[in-house]
Design a protein around this motif. Structure first.
Motif, PDB file in Angstrom:
ATOM      1  N   ASP A 248       1.289   9.325  -5.975  1.00 45.08           N
ATOM      2  CA  ASP A 248       1.877  10.646  -5.747  1.00 45.08           C
ATOM      3  C   ASP A 248       2.744  11.075  -6.936  1.00 45.08           C
ATOM      4  OD1 ASP A 248       0.641  10.790  -3.314  1.00 45.08           O
ATOM      5  OD2 ASP A 248       2.439  10.314  -2.128  1.00 45.08           O
ATOM      6  N   VAL A 249       3.571  10.154  -7.427  1.00 40.19           N
ATOM      7  CA  VAL A 249       4.450  10.470  -8.549  1.00 40.19           C
ATOM      8  C   VAL A 249       3.629  10.694  -9.820  1.00 40.19           C
ATOM      9  CG1 VAL A 249       6.258   9.563 -10.067  1.00 40.19           C
ATOM     10  CG2 VAL A 249       6.465   9.317  -7.577  1.00 40.19           C
ATOM     11  N   ALA A 250       2.599   9.864 -10.023  1.00 42.05           N
ATOM     12  CA  ALA A 250       1.745  10.043 -11.201  1.00 42.05           C
ATOM     13  C   ALA A 250       1.008  11.376 -11.138  1.00 42.05           C
ATOM     14  CB  ALA A 250       0.740   8.891 -11.298  1.00 42.05           C
TER      15      ALA A 250
ATOM     16  N   SER B 176       0.836  -1.208   0.000  1.00 44.33           N
ATOM     17  CA  SER B 176       0.000   0.000   0.000  1.00 44.33           C
ATOM     18  C   SER B 176       0.869   1.256   0.000  1.00 44.33           C
ATOM     19  CB  SER B 176      -0.944   0.008   1.196  1.00 44.33           C
ATOM     20  OG  SER B 176      -0.218   0.010   2.420  1.00 44.33           O
ATOM     21  N   GLY B 177       2.010   1.204   0.703  1.00 44.40           N
ATOM     22  CA  GLY B 177       2.936   2.333   0.684  1.00 44.40           C
ATOM     23  C   GLY B 177       3.528   2.552  -0.698  1.00 44.40           C
ATOM     24  N   LEU B 178       3.807   1.455  -1.387  1.00 45.06           N
ATOM     25  CA  LEU B 178       4.321   1.543  -2.753  1.00 45.06           C
ATOM     26  C   LEU B 178       3.275   2.133  -3.687  1.00 45.06           C
ATOM     27  CD1 LEU B 178       6.388   0.936  -4.970  1.00 45.06           C
ATOM     28  CD2 LEU B 178       5.554  -1.434  -4.994  1.00 45.06           C
ATOM     29  N   LEU B 179       2.031   1.672  -3.564  1.00 43.44           N
ATOM     30  CA  LEU B 179       0.960   2.198  -4.419  1.00 43.44           C
ATOM     31  C   LEU B 179       0.735   3.684  -4.153  1.00 43.44           C
ATOM     32  CD1 LEU B 179      -1.229   1.828  -6.517  1.00 43.44           C
ATOM     33  CD2 LEU B 179      -2.752   0.996  -4.720  1.00 43.44           C
ATOM     34  N   LYS B 180       0.793   4.089  -2.882  1.00 41.48           N
ATOM     35  CA  LYS B 180       0.627   5.513  -2.560  1.00 41.48           C
ATOM     36  C   LYS B 180       1.698   6.341  -3.265  1.00 41.48           C
ATOM     37  CE  LYS B 180       0.573   8.935   1.147  1.00 41.48           C
ATOM     38  NZ  LYS B 180       1.480   9.836   0.396  1.00 41.48           N
ATOM     39  N   GLN B 181       2.940   5.848  -3.253  1.00 41.56           N
ATOM     40  CA  GLN B 181       4.007   6.597  -3.911  1.00 41.56           C
ATOM     41  C   GLN B 181       3.808   6.623  -5.422  1.00 41.56           C
ATOM     42  OE1 GLN B 181       6.061   8.459  -2.458  1.00 41.56           O
ATOM     43  NE2 GLN B 181       7.465   9.019  -4.119  1.00 41.56           N
ATOM     44  N   VAL B 182       3.323   5.527  -5.988  1.00 41.34           N
ATOM     45  CA  VAL B 182       3.017   5.499  -7.421  1.00 41.34           C
ATOM     46  C   VAL B 182       1.991   6.580  -7.753  1.00 41.34           C
ATOM     47  CG1 VAL B 182       1.874   4.153  -9.235  1.00 41.34           C
ATOM     48  CG2 VAL B 182       3.623   3.087  -7.815  1.00 41.34           C
TER      49      VAL B 182
ATOM     50  N   ALA C 195       4.858  20.204  -3.397  1.00 38.25           N
ATOM     51  CA  ALA C 195       3.413  19.999  -3.476  1.00 38.25           C
ATOM     52  C   ALA C 195       2.882  20.455  -4.825  1.00 38.25           C
ATOM     53  CB  ALA C 195       2.714  20.769  -2.353  1.00 38.25           C
ATOM     54  N   LEU C 196       1.806  19.796  -5.262  1.00 36.63           N
ATOM     55  CA  LEU C 196       1.249  20.078  -6.585  1.00 36.63           C
ATOM     56  C   LEU C 196       0.925  21.558  -6.762  1.00 36.63           C
ATOM     57  CD1 LEU C 196       0.538  18.266  -9.018  1.00 36.63           C
ATOM     58  CD2 LEU C 196      -1.823  18.253  -8.208  1.00 36.63           C
ATOM     59  N   LEU C 197       0.303  22.156  -5.733  1.00 40.42           N
ATOM     60  CA  LEU C 197      -0.122  23.550  -5.847  1.00 40.42           C
ATOM     61  C   LEU C 197       1.009  24.539  -5.595  1.00 40.42           C
ATOM     62  CD1 LEU C 197      -3.667  23.389  -4.190  1.00 40.42           C
ATOM     63  CD2 LEU C 197      -3.026  23.103  -6.592  1.00 40.42           C
ATOM     64  N   ASP C 198       2.214  24.028  -5.310  1.00 44.60           N
ATOM     65  CA  ASP C 198       3.373  24.909  -5.141  1.00 44.60           C
ATOM     66  C   ASP C 198       4.271  24.887  -6.375  1.00 44.60           C
ATOM     67  OD1 ASP C 198       2.630  25.657  -2.595  1.00 44.60           O
ATOM     68  OD2 ASP C 198       3.741  24.031  -1.636  1.00 44.60           O
ATOM     69  N   ARG C 199       3.802  24.280  -7.440  1.00 44.82           N
ATOM     70  CA  ARG C 199       4.626  24.138  -8.639  1.00 44.82           C
ATOM     71  C   ARG C 199       4.464  25.356  -9.562  1.00 44.82           C
ATOM     72  NH1 ARG C 199       6.609  18.828  -9.787  1.00 44.82           N
ATOM     73  NH2 ARG C 199       6.498  17.646  -7.838  1.00 44.82           N
ATOM     74  N   PRO C 200       5.482  25.629 -10.382  1.00 42.36           N
ATOM     75  CA  PRO C 200       5.458  26.841 -11.229  1.00 42.36           C
ATOM     76  C   PRO C 200       4.231  26.950 -12.115  1.00 42.36           C
ATOM     77  CG  PRO C 200       7.652  25.878 -11.223  1.00 42.36           C
ATOM     78  CD  PRO C 200       6.763  24.905 -10.493  1.00 42.36           C
ATOM     79  N   TRP C 201       3.727  25.833 -12.647  1.00 42.85           N
ATOM     80  CA  TRP C 201       2.583  25.912 -13.559  1.00 42.85           C
ATOM     81  C   TRP C 201       1.355  26.463 -12.845  1.00 42.85           C
ATOM     82  CZ3 TRP C 201      -1.963  23.491 -12.427  1.00 42.85           C
ATOM     83  CH2 TRP C 201      -1.931  22.418 -11.535  1.00 42.85           C
ATOM     84  N   PHE C 202       1.242  26.196 -11.523  1.00 42.39           N
ATOM     85  CA  PHE C 202       0.082  26.695 -10.792  1.00 42.39           C
ATOM     86  C   PHE C 202       0.199  28.197 -10.552  1.00 42.39           C
ATOM     87  CE2 PHE C 202      -2.425  27.458  -6.906  1.00 42.39           C
ATOM     88  CZ  PHE C 202      -3.660  27.034  -7.369  1.00 42.39           C
ATOM     89  N   ALA C 203       1.405  28.663 -10.251  1.00 40.12           N
ATOM     90  CA  ALA C 203       1.618  30.103 -10.083  1.00 40.12           C
ATOM     91  C   ALA C 203       1.304  30.834 -11.385  1.00 40.12           C
ATOM     92  CB  ALA C 203       3.050  30.368  -9.652  1.00 40.12           C
TER      93      ALA C 203
END
Length: 212
Positions: free
Chosen positions: A66-68, A58-64, A77-85
């Motif tokens: 998150d990375v996806a 389950s920890g492996l799937l969670k990381q999969v 964090a997703l909302l801290d990425r340049p594309w969101f700004a």
């Protein structure tokens, strides 16, 4: 120092191979059908190496997931990425909606097939928790998008932010994305066009919504 950097680089490369292999296997074989041995063989590492980095399936799937979702394994964090700004600087509400849908499509292309694996295994307590956690994260992300619209004064006046978030969560759900792109055979571009039009129709005042 160079030796330490070399070890760290190899460790990152190993984790990425494991995640790439696990992503493909989970989608192809499902949660129950994927074993650490399968992942280790596909990633060309030992089973103890997979356990060392991720501990549990389950920890492996969670990381999969998150990375996806993020597109990489960087601790940003997703909302801290340049594309969101950059998205927040859009002045035209129709452009803001279109960019949010385009970004969502990029993410859903990667993550929706893996979330379907989580959904199919929801009788498992850990998968139930994973599904709930991911649903909450999606709602927070879409709620942030709606908040931007509300603060710019472009949200329909008869909608609360909660209602607007409900609409956005529903239209951009991984379930609907998979129904339209898998079952109905839509391209991702077709999904983007339709979803952006639906969001604009439902979230913007009639005078601001682009013509269909």
């Amino acid at each position: 120092m160079a030796e330490v950097k070399g070890r760290n680089r190899r460790s990152v490369q190993t984790r990425r191979r494991i995640i790439d292999a696990a992503h493909k296997l989970f989608v192809a074989k499902g949660y129950a059908g994927t074993t650490f041995q399968d992942v280790a063989d596909a990633a060309d590492v030992s089973v103890p190496t997979v356990y060392f980095h991720y501990g549990t399936k389950s920890g492996l799937l969670k990381q999969v997931i998150d990375v996806a979702s993020a597109g990489d394994d960087e601790p940003v964090a997703l909302l801290d990425r340049p594309w969101f700004a950059e998205l927040k600087r859009a002045n035209d509400p129709a452009v803001l909606i279109r960019r949010w849908v385009e970004a969502s499509a990029t993410i859903l292309d990667r993550v929706a097939p893996v979330l379907a694996v989580v959904h199919s295994a929801r009788g498992d307590a850990e998968m139930e928790a994973q599904w709930t956690r991911n649903s909450e994260e999606r709602r927070i992300a879409h709620g942030t998008f709606v908040q931007i619209m509300a603060e710019s004064g472009t949200l329909r006046p008869d909608l609360t932010e909660r209602q607007a978030t409900d609409i956005t969560v529903g239209l951009l759900s991984p379930d609907l994305f998979l129904v339209l792109t898998r079952e109905c055979g839509w391209t991702t571009t077709q999904w983007e066009t339709w979803t952006a039009a639906q969001l604009a129709h439902n979230l913007l005042p009639p005078a601001q919504a682009p013509a269909s």
